[in-house]
Scaffold this active site. Structure first.
Site, PDB file in Angstrom:
ATOM      1  N   VAL A  58       0.891  -1.193   0.044  1.00  0.00           N
ATOM      2  CA  VAL A  58       0.082  -0.054  -0.109  1.00  0.00           C
ATOM      3  C   VAL A  58       0.913   1.437   0.032  1.00  0.00           C
ATOM      4  O   VAL A  58       0.343   2.464   0.100  1.00  0.00           O
ATOM      5  CB  VAL A  58      -0.891   0.106   0.942  1.00  0.00           C
ATOM      6  CG1 VAL A  58      -2.038  -0.924   0.982  1.00  0.00           C
ATOM      7  CG2 VAL A  58      -0.153  -0.052   2.330  1.00  0.00           C
ATOM      8  N   TYR A 144       5.050   3.110  15.133  1.00  0.00           N
ATOM      9  CA  TYR A 144       3.944   2.848  14.935  1.00  0.00           C
ATOM     10  C   TYR A 144       2.876   3.621  15.524  1.00  0.00           C
ATOM     11  O   TYR A 144       2.001   4.411  14.686  1.00  0.00           O
ATOM     12  CB  TYR A 144       3.862   1.423  15.585  1.00  0.00           C
ATOM     13  CG  TYR A 144       2.177   0.882  15.680  1.00  0.00           C
ATOM     14  CD1 TYR A 144       1.863   0.336  14.501  1.00  0.00           C
ATOM     15  CD2 TYR A 144       1.374   0.780  16.709  1.00  0.00           C
ATOM     16  CE1 TYR A 144       0.621  -0.492  14.564  1.00  0.00           C
ATOM     17  CE2 TYR A 144       0.325   0.092  16.885  1.00  0.00           C
ATOM     18  CZ  TYR A 144      -0.162  -0.601  15.750  1.00  0.00           C
ATOM     19  OH  TYR A 144      -1.223  -1.145  15.604  1.00  0.00           O
TER      20      TYR A 144
HETATM   21  P1  NAD Z   1      -1.448  -8.214  10.880  1.00  0.00           P
HETATM   22  O1  NAD Z   1      -0.020  -8.274  11.121  1.00  0.00           O
HETATM   23  O2  NAD Z   1      -1.973  -9.924  11.136  1.00  0.00           O
HETATM   24  O3  NAD Z   1      -2.382  -7.729   9.876  1.00  0.00           O
HETATM   25  C1  NAD Z   1      -1.670  -6.744   9.118  1.00  0.00           C
HETATM   26  C2  NAD Z   1      -1.770  -7.192   7.579  1.00  0.00           C
HETATM   27  O4  NAD Z   1      -1.208  -6.183   7.005  1.00  0.00           O
HETATM   28  C3  NAD Z   1      -0.628  -8.242   7.263  1.00  0.00           C
HETATM   29  O5  NAD Z   1      -1.467  -9.431   6.637  1.00  0.00           O
HETATM   30  C4  NAD Z   1       0.443  -7.699   6.487  1.00  0.00           C
HETATM   31  O6  NAD Z   1       0.983  -8.567   5.621  1.00  0.00           O
HETATM   32  C5  NAD Z   1      -0.335  -6.533   5.677  1.00  0.00           C
HETATM   33  N1  NAD Z   1       0.690  -5.461   5.537  1.00  0.00           N
HETATM   34  C6  NAD Z   1       1.672  -4.968   6.411  1.00  0.00           C
HETATM   35  N2  NAD Z   1       2.212  -3.723   5.663  1.00  0.00           N
HETATM   36  C7  NAD Z   1       1.564  -3.920   4.456  1.00  0.00           C
HETATM   37  C8  NAD Z   1       1.785  -3.093   3.247  1.00  0.00           C
HETATM   38  N3  NAD Z   1       2.829  -2.335   3.231  1.00  0.00           N
HETATM   39  N4  NAD Z   1       1.033  -3.310   1.974  1.00  0.00           N
HETATM   40  C9  NAD Z   1       0.013  -4.384   2.343  1.00  0.00           C
HETATM   41  N5  NAD Z   1       0.119  -5.023   2.967  1.00  0.00           N
HETATM   42  C10 NAD Z   1       0.641  -4.730   4.231  1.00  0.00           C
HETATM   43  O7  NAD Z   1      -2.156  -7.474  12.077  1.00  0.00           O
HETATM   44  P2  NAD Z   1      -3.767  -7.376  12.655  1.00  0.00           P
HETATM   45  O8  NAD Z   1      -3.812  -7.753  14.084  1.00  0.00           O
HETATM   46  O9  NAD Z   1      -4.596  -8.161  11.816  1.00  0.00           O
HETATM   47  O10 NAD Z   1      -3.968  -5.754  12.522  1.00  0.00           O
HETATM   48  C11 NAD Z   1      -4.501  -5.331  11.495  1.00  0.00           C
HETATM   49  C12 NAD Z   1      -4.938  -3.765  11.900  1.00  0.00           C
HETATM   50  O11 NAD Z   1      -5.523  -3.637  13.071  1.00  0.00           O
HETATM   51  C13 NAD Z   1      -3.634  -3.034  11.863  1.00  0.00           C
HETATM   52  O12 NAD Z   1      -3.899  -1.885  10.985  1.00  0.00           O
HETATM   53  C14 NAD Z   1      -3.280  -2.742  13.070  1.00  0.00           C
HETATM   54  O13 NAD Z   1      -2.547  -1.673  13.517  1.00  0.00           O
HETATM   55  C15 NAD Z   1      -4.753  -2.506  13.682  1.00  0.00           C
HETATM   56  N6  NAD Z   1      -4.836  -2.911  14.960  1.00  0.00           N
HETATM   57  C16 NAD Z   1      -4.616  -4.325  15.519  1.00  0.00           C
HETATM   58  C17 NAD Z   1      -4.745  -4.490  17.038  1.00  0.00           C
HETATM   59  C18 NAD Z   1      -4.843  -5.735  17.614  1.00  0.00           C
HETATM   60  O14 NAD Z   1      -4.832  -6.039  18.673  1.00  0.00           O
HETATM   61  N7  NAD Z   1      -4.670  -6.807  16.701  1.00  0.00           N
HETATM   62  C19 NAD Z   1      -4.794  -3.457  17.765  1.00  0.00           C
HETATM   63  C20 NAD Z   1      -4.897  -2.193  17.439  1.00  0.00           C
HETATM   64  C21 NAD Z   1      -4.793  -1.959  16.055  1.00  0.00           C
END
Ligand code: NAD
Ligand code: UDP
Length: 319
Positions: A58, A144
């Site tokens: 992205v 982050y």
């Molecule tokens: P995750 O790491 O499992 O998923 C993130 C996904 O984004 C992965 O599939 C990764 O390959 C993809 N990704 C990373 N960089 C990318 C790029 N440059 N281009 C395209 N794809 C890319 O994490 P998650 O827990 O599923 O989190 C998803 C979202 O929710 C994130 O934005 C995270 O910041 C947010 N979030 C999650 C939590 C949590 O507790 N899980 C808490 C707060 C915020």
């Protein structure tokens, strides 16, 4: 039928979101560069004609035609986002700019997966949306925290300046099946350690608190947020207000797995927030939502997932 883009759709939360959107009858375009996600998370969706997978980073522009965009692309665990901090900032900031630019061109509605990390190590407890936070701009978590804060700023600017239909949710710690076994997050670490009777690693004295939300509750709230009236931009906290110390979490996981693991202490990483609990009054009001999965029930399901994974793919658990 809605056409929906999910960035980060190969990840823990994104893959479950794709599944729920397809179940509802939407067409889904899943974009992921598989930095932390895995094809195994979406393998079962590939044969669905309403599902399309695009390998794409992205931080580069993307050209697709959709009605709605969920922007989840970003490594989420401290271990993963600290591995390449520059790329983390680029993903947060350039990723947001690219997706907002896309939304502007095609007049799509766009939702940002923000985080409780925008509150940093909070001086206000519980955290409500009006709190501006306490973030170290040059600490190990800042790539982050500040990246996500800048993304929120961009969403707000595009909405004010261009009239874009933007939405921001601030996600608190979420857990459940499909968490990456090696992302170093506390729930996956403790469960895998307990299932293998290895030492449970508590960082610091274990008195720091977190509030853990089960994945299904979280995705339900996220989809409700997308469906709010156009004038509702957020930010809205979504999470489970049940608050536990890390020591309590370790003890609960040892009980539920009937493990022989010992608890050991390791140094607390820098800038580790001491306490975290969402005030979800706004989510209750705007989304008519509150989490329904108690920690114990969610942990039982997550333990079953990792138990199976250890049996069927032990190499992935070590990778
Ligand atoms: P995750 O790491 O499992 O998923 C993130 C996904 O984004 C992965 O599939 C990764 O390959 C993809 N990704 C990373 N960089 C990318 C790029 N440059 N281009 C395209 N794809 C890319 O994490 P998650 O827990 O599923 O989190 C998803 C979202 O929710 C994130 O934005 C995270 O910041 C947010 N979030 C999650 C939590 C949590 O507790 N899980 C808490 C707060 C915020
Ligand atoms: N933590 C821990 N042992 C571990 C992993 C994490 O004690 O094996 C602690 C960590 O220091 C933090 C809390 O658990 O205080 C939550 O950590 P996580 O990485 O899951 O998420 P975040 O710090 O981003 O909330």
């Amino acid at each position: 039928m809605r056409r929906v883009l999910v960035t980060g759709g190969g990840g823990f939360l994104g893959s479950y979101l794709c599944e729920k959107l397809l179940e509802r009858g939407d067409e889904v375009i899943c974009v992921d560069n598989f930095y932390t996600g895995s094809k195994r998370n979406i393998m079962h969706l590939l044969s669905d004609p309403a599902f399309e997978l695009v390998r794409h980073d992205v931080t580069f522009p993307l050209y697709v035609e959709v009605d709605e965009i969920y922007n989840l692309a970003c490594p989420a665990s401290p271990v993963h986002y600290q591995r390449d901090p520059v790329q983390t900032v680029k993903t947060c900031v350039h990723g947001a700019i690219n997706m907002l630019g896309l939304a502007k061109r095609i007049r799509a509605k766009i939702l940002q997966a923000s985080t409780s990390e925008v509150y940093g190590d909070p001086a206000i407890h519980p955290q409500e949306e009006s709190y501006w936070g306490n973030v170290n701009p040059i600490g190990i978590r800042s790539c982050y925290d500040e990246g996500k804060r800048c993304a929120e700023t961009l969403f707000n600017c595009y909405s004010m300046q261009c009239g874009l239909r933007t939405k921001i949710v601030r996600i608190f710690n979420t857990y459940g099946p499909r968490m990456h076994p090696n992302d170093g997050r506390v729930v996956s670490n403790f469960i895998l350690q307990a299932l293998q009777n290895n030492d449970i690693t508590i960082y610091g004295d274990g008195s720091q608190t977190r509030s853990f939300c089960y994945r299904d509750d979280l995705i339900d709230a996220m989809m409700r947020m997308m469906d709010t009236p156009d004038e509702e931009h957020g930010p809205v906290n979504i999470g489970n207000p049940g608050e536990f110390t890390i020591l309590q979490l370790a003890e609960e996981i040892i009980r539920l797995t009937d493990s022989k693991s010992r608890i050991v202490r390791q140094p607390l990483p820098a800038d580790d927030p001491k306490q975290r609990r969402p005030d979800i009054t706004k989510a209750q009001k705007i989304l008519g939502w509150q989490p329904v999965t108690p920690l114990r029930d969610g942990l039982v399901k997550t333990i079953a997932y990792f138990d199976e994974l250890l049996k069927t793919d032990p190499d992935f658990c070590r990778s």
